[in-house]
Design an enzyme around this catalytic site. Sequence first.
Site, PDB file in Angstrom:
ATOM      1  N   ARG A  57       0.834  -1.213   0.000  1.00  0.00           N
ATOM      2  CA  ARG A  57       0.000   0.000   0.000  1.00  0.00           C
ATOM      3  C   ARG A  57       0.868   1.262   0.000  1.00  0.00           C
ATOM      4  O   ARG A  57       0.430   2.329  -0.420  1.00  0.00           O
ATOM      5  CB  ARG A  57      -0.963  -0.015   1.194  1.00  0.00           C
ATOM      6  N   TYR A 110     -13.157  17.456 -17.083  1.00  0.00           N
ATOM      7  CA  TYR A 110     -13.637  16.082 -17.199  1.00  0.00           C
ATOM      8  C   TYR A 110     -14.817  15.893 -16.230  1.00  0.00           C
ATOM      9  O   TYR A 110     -14.776  16.384 -15.092  1.00  0.00           O
ATOM     10  CB  TYR A 110     -12.494  15.106 -16.865  1.00  0.00           C
ATOM     11  N   ASP A 182      -4.342  18.548 -15.121  1.00  0.00           N
ATOM     12  CA  ASP A 182      -4.607  17.226 -15.687  1.00  0.00           C
ATOM     13  C   ASP A 182      -4.072  17.244 -17.112  1.00  0.00           C
ATOM     14  O   ASP A 182      -4.599  17.935 -17.983  1.00  0.00           O
ATOM     15  CB  ASP A 182      -6.124  16.955 -15.651  1.00  0.00           C
ATOM     16  N   LYS A 207      -5.136   6.100 -20.326  1.00  0.00           N
ATOM     17  CA  LYS A 207      -5.233   6.636 -21.692  1.00  0.00           C
ATOM     18  C   LYS A 207      -3.898   6.485 -22.429  1.00  0.00           C
ATOM     19  O   LYS A 207      -3.459   5.388 -22.640  1.00  0.00           O
ATOM     20  CB  LYS A 207      -5.700   8.098 -21.616  1.00  0.00           C
TER      21      LYS A 207
HETATM   22  C1  LIG Z   1      -9.036  14.121 -18.696  1.00  0.00           C
HETATM   23  C2  LIG Z   1      -9.365  12.962 -17.812  1.00  0.00           C
HETATM   24  N1  LIG Z   1      -8.935  12.964 -16.553  1.00  0.00           N
HETATM   25  C3  LIG Z   1      -9.217  11.944 -15.707  1.00  0.00           C
HETATM   26  C4  LIG Z   1      -9.979  10.865 -16.113  1.00  0.00           C
HETATM   27  C5  LIG Z   1     -10.287   9.769 -15.149  1.00  0.00           C
HETATM   28  O1  LIG Z   1      -9.428   8.681 -15.371  1.00  0.00           O
HETATM   29  P1  LIG Z   1      -9.773   7.174 -14.998  1.00  0.00           P
HETATM   30  O2  LIG Z   1     -10.910   6.742 -15.866  1.00  0.00           O
HETATM   31  O3  LIG Z   1      -8.491   6.447 -15.251  1.00  0.00           O
HETATM   32  O4  LIG Z   1     -10.166   7.149 -13.547  1.00  0.00           O
HETATM   33  C6  LIG Z   1     -10.436  10.817 -17.429  1.00  0.00           C
HETATM   34  C7  LIG Z   1     -11.240   9.677 -17.894  1.00  0.00           C
HETATM   35  O5  LIG Z   1     -11.743   9.650 -18.988  1.00  0.00           O
HETATM   36  C8  LIG Z   1     -10.123  11.900 -18.309  1.00  0.00           C
HETATM   37  O6  LIG Z   1     -10.563  11.919 -19.576  1.00  0.00           O
END
Ligand SMILES: Cc1ncc(COP(=O)(O)O)c(C=O)c1O
Length: 392
Positions: A57, A110, A182, A207
């Site tokens: 962890r 998002y 992000d 991604k």
């Molecule tokens: C820009 C962005 N940030 C964060 C996330 C969240 O990621 P996760 O699905 O791996 O939890 C996504 C998911 O599509 C995203 O497009």
Amino acid sequence: MSELRPETRAVHLPRPPLNGSVPITTPIYQTSGFVFDDPAVFADGMGRPDGAFVYGRLTNPTVRTLEEAVSGLEGGVGALATSSGMAAINTVLLALVGQGDHVIAQRALYGGTATMLTELRERFGVSVTYVPEDDPEAVRAAVRPETRLLYLETIANPMTQVADLPAMCAAATEAGVTTVVDNTFASPVLCRPIEHGADIVIHSTTKYLSGHTDVVGGVAVFASEETYRKVWRFSVDLGPTPDPFAAWLTLRGIQTLHLRMERHCDNARLLATRLAAHPAVAAVHWPGLASHPSHETATRLLPAFGGVFAFDLTGGRAAGERFMSALKLALLAPSLGGVETLILHPATTSHRALSAGELARHGIGEGTVRVAAGIEHPEDLWADFEQALRTS
Ligand SMILES: Cc1ncc(COP(=O)(O)O)c(C=O)c1O
């Protein structure tokens, strides 16, 4: 000790010495913990991220290799890998924002992040001010003594607005506010936000970084040692750790990230420019097009314009539904950043939690289709899009 019985031997399996050999790829250290001769080394490892490996962890050698790889690509001092992108986002938010604090966030976010900011507001009294992604004066006007974070996305999902990172980060830094970016859509190949003044960079490694649609994960990269240690300490008790196998798959993906990004961006360019010239298409939203509101910012900040774009058909939602059903090669599926071209309908999937008003504020239409270009041959993709456009 007397000769061990078979039951005991079966439990205490041999641990092969490596005799100085170093594996080319980091192995999957599929263990939940580590063995110690010295209790003091064990105790020390519990209290810091750079001590001995102790317990899964806290971290693990495969996970640590991923953390160091992404930290190196982003130019950070350390990173924290997590079991999903949302786990990275929530770990950072919960570690750095407390009751009564204030967050400034860009408007186009998002869906999951926007939902969590609403949760923080409703359940913990954290107030949130939304600002445009390219308006540092709006950040300066929003700052209060209790402002803790400015939260941005390099390229926003799904309408691909590009944040003016140097100007926005500077406005936050002047006020002593931590900037979180992000960087999922850009990847470190197109942008390294720390070079533009960001304090923390987040990825959904699900991604582009992993890139093969076979793993869910996240990572937060830190520009300062102090913030890294603070978030790491919090994460030890929150528990967002990834599995070593997920970390290993992500590491394997990272080795081809640069090659894949080039093809994702080229394929998006071809599809977006041809769609923009097609009579069945009302609008294409991709920062590489001069018509996109972020084109100037994108040209200044990015070497290429990303692999994701959105578009609207002149026939509206019904035409969009016919188009998505008629595609044969591009897949109707969640997520993005993998080798396959994926499409989805944001209003009913990734951004379903937004009200009609919020969707309109994000510029997401009822019929908007999002495309995440894969790495297939571009002419095969265009042939698929062209035949599907004939139905719409
Ligand atoms: C820009 C962005 N940030 C964060 C996330 C969240 O990621 P996760 O699905 O791996 O939890 C996504 C998911 O599509 C995203 O497009």
